[in-house]
Design an enzyme around this catalytic site. Structure first.
Site, PDB file in Angstrom:
ATOM      1  N   HIS A  63      45.121  38.164  35.077  1.00  0.00           N
ATOM      2  CA  HIS A  63      43.473  37.812  34.340  1.00  0.00           C
ATOM      3  C   HIS A  63      42.331  37.414  35.207  1.00  0.00           C
ATOM      4  CE1 HIS A  63      45.680  34.521  35.074  1.00  0.00           C
ATOM      5  NE2 HIS A  63      43.894  33.680  35.200  1.00  0.00           N
ATOM      6  N   HIS A  65      40.793  35.359  36.714  1.00  0.00           N
ATOM      7  CA  HIS A  65      40.645  33.781  36.763  1.00  0.00           C
ATOM      8  C   HIS A  65      40.792  33.567  38.223  1.00  0.00           C
ATOM      9  CE1 HIS A  65      41.032  30.879  33.158  1.00  0.00           C
ATOM     10  NE2 HIS A  65      40.129  31.114  33.462  1.00  0.00           N
ATOM     11  N   ASP A  67      41.633  32.089  41.332  1.00  0.00           N
ATOM     12  CA  ASP A  67      42.721  31.774  41.827  1.00  0.00           C
ATOM     13  C   ASP A  67      43.036  33.475  41.995  1.00  0.00           C
ATOM     14  OD1 ASP A  67      43.236  31.752  39.604  1.00  0.00           O
ATOM     15  OD2 ASP A  67      44.311  29.811  39.311  1.00  0.00           O
ATOM     16  N   HIS A  68      42.992  33.817  41.173  1.00  0.00           N
ATOM     17  CA  HIS A  68      44.391  35.690  40.931  1.00  0.00           C
ATOM     18  C   HIS A  68      43.608  36.812  41.325  1.00  0.00           C
ATOM     19  CE1 HIS A  68      46.943  32.895  38.373  1.00  0.00           C
ATOM     20  NE2 HIS A  68      45.997  32.312  38.222  1.00  0.00           N
ATOM     21  N   HIS A 141      45.503  32.565  26.806  1.00  0.00           N
ATOM     22  CA  HIS A 141      45.082  31.097  27.704  1.00  0.00           C
ATOM     23  C   HIS A 141      43.515  32.188  27.817  1.00  0.00           C
ATOM     24  CE1 HIS A 141      45.338  30.094  31.450  1.00  0.00           C
ATOM     25  NE2 HIS A 141      44.092  31.372  32.562  1.00  0.00           N
ATOM     26  N   ASP A 208      50.350  32.050  33.930  1.00  0.00           N
ATOM     27  CA  ASP A 208      49.141  31.920  33.184  1.00  0.00           C
ATOM     28  C   ASP A 208      48.686  31.840  32.027  1.00  0.00           C
ATOM     29  OD1 ASP A 208      48.138  31.347  35.907  1.00  0.00           O
ATOM     30  OD2 ASP A 208      46.063  31.097  35.573  1.00  0.00           O
ATOM     31  N   HIS A 266      52.864  28.494  41.444  1.00  0.00           N
ATOM     32  CA  HIS A 266      51.532  28.543  40.324  1.00  0.00           C
ATOM     33  C   HIS A 266      51.039  26.797  40.513  1.00  0.00           C
ATOM     34  CE1 HIS A 266      48.019  29.122  37.237  1.00  0.00           C
ATOM     35  NE2 HIS A 266      47.618  29.594  37.952  1.00  0.00           N
TER      36      HIS A 266
HETATM   37 ZN   LIG Z   1      44.015  31.468  34.600  1.00  0.00          ZN
END
Ligand SMILES: [Zn+2]
Length: 309
Positions: A63, A65, A67-68, A141, A208, A266
């Site tokens: 996804h 976000h 941090d990914h 999520h 996530d 994570h």
């Molecule tokens: Zn996320």
């Protein structure tokens, strides 16, 4: 022997810490080298692992976000800088195509590498690879998120002593494998009589999500499961609200799904002591348990013992 292992680039959610880089994971599986969820700093972390941009065959993003995925611009530009000679496949949630387009061309660079972009738009979407099937499952999520699993089909291993006992050799062996049986001296010998099943291996990547059907579908009988455990049970309400898992939940999923090696990662920066994740997970899961650290390598466990045919 073929190489099947996970190389952890980073283990932090949301904000990195002095000990933990943002997310990032490499899976080396025979001739596939798959990069999952490259967060910031993934390119430099990779320098420590012996894996280079030219080794990469595929990138999977769960996804969009930050941090990914904020490691994507650097990784993609690096593919061109190193003149990677073959197309690199890229998978991500189709709803995030706009983010991907921006990350892909976040700044000016001389583009030589070819990306084979194949977004995921369906729960259960399957991509056929030489090593098996890559399957995406929808997770729960706040934004569109897919987890991935790699499933190697079961194979078949011939038993030389049984073949010899039936006097089967040479081209007859190939015929028996292909047809499933061979008629000799008025008797039919079946493949099952002279072989054992070689169980296929499975890798699952669950990032996530709150607890949902997709988590269980991905984790089912995984030899190696990499799963987020952002929180501990003491923050279970917060985890549910934010669409995340606790270490206890992740461990229960692993136990109920017949997982062999469980890798937790994570982590929220609020917890200073990683042993707390281990202790909480251990209450529910008795298999191999790894609380991931940056730059750690985790081998896919040896194949399950074959069952007699
Ligand atoms: Zn996320």
């Amino acid at each position: 022997m073929s190489m099947r292992e996970l190389v952890v680039l980073g283990t932090a959610s949301q904000a990195p810490t002095r000990q933990r880089n943002h997310n990032g994971y490499l899976l080396r599986w025979d001739d596939e080298v798959i990069l999952f969820d490259p967060g910031e700093g993934s390119q430099r972390q990779m320098l420590h692992t012996g894996v280079t941009a030219t080794d990469l065959t595929r990138i999977c993003v769960t996804h969009f976000h930050g941090d990914h995925c904020l490691g994507l611009p650097g990784m993609i530009q690096r593919l061109s800088l190193d003149r990677v000679p073959r197309p690199v496949a890229v998978h991500f949630p189709a709803g995030g195509a706009e983010y991907f387009a921006r990350l892909r061309h976040a700044s000016s660079f001389y583009e030589t590498a070819e990306l084979a972009v194949e977004p995921i738009d369906t729960d259960g979407q399957r991509i056929t690879l030489g090593i098996g099937t890559l399957e995406a499952r929808r997770l729960r999520h706040p934004i569109e998120t897919y987890g991935y699993r790699l499933v190697e089909p079961d194979g078949c291993r011939m038993l030389p002593e049984r073949l010899a006992a039936y006097g089967i050799a040479g081209p007859d062996t190939g015929r028996l494998l292909r047809d499933g049986h061979l008629d000799r001296d008025g008797r039919r010998v079946t493949r099952d009589e002279v072989s054992v099943t070689r169980p296929g291996q499975r890798f699952a990547f669950v990032m996530d999500t709150g607890l949902c059907d997709g988590v269980y579908a991905l984790a089912e009988h995984a030899d190696l499961l990499v799963i987020e455990s952002t929180f501990l049970e003491s923050e279970a309400a917060l985890a549910a609200e934010a669409g995340h898992l606790t270490a206890g939940q992740a461990a229960r999923v692993a136990a109920e799904s017949g997982v062999r090696t469980l890798v937790l990662t994570h982590f929220s920066q609020r917890y200073a002591d990683p042993r707390r994740f281990h202790d909480e997970a251990r209450e529910h899961f008795s298999g191999d348990l790894v609380v991931a650290e940056d730059l750690q390598t985790v081998r896919v466990p040896p194949r399950r013992v074959p069952s007699p045919g």
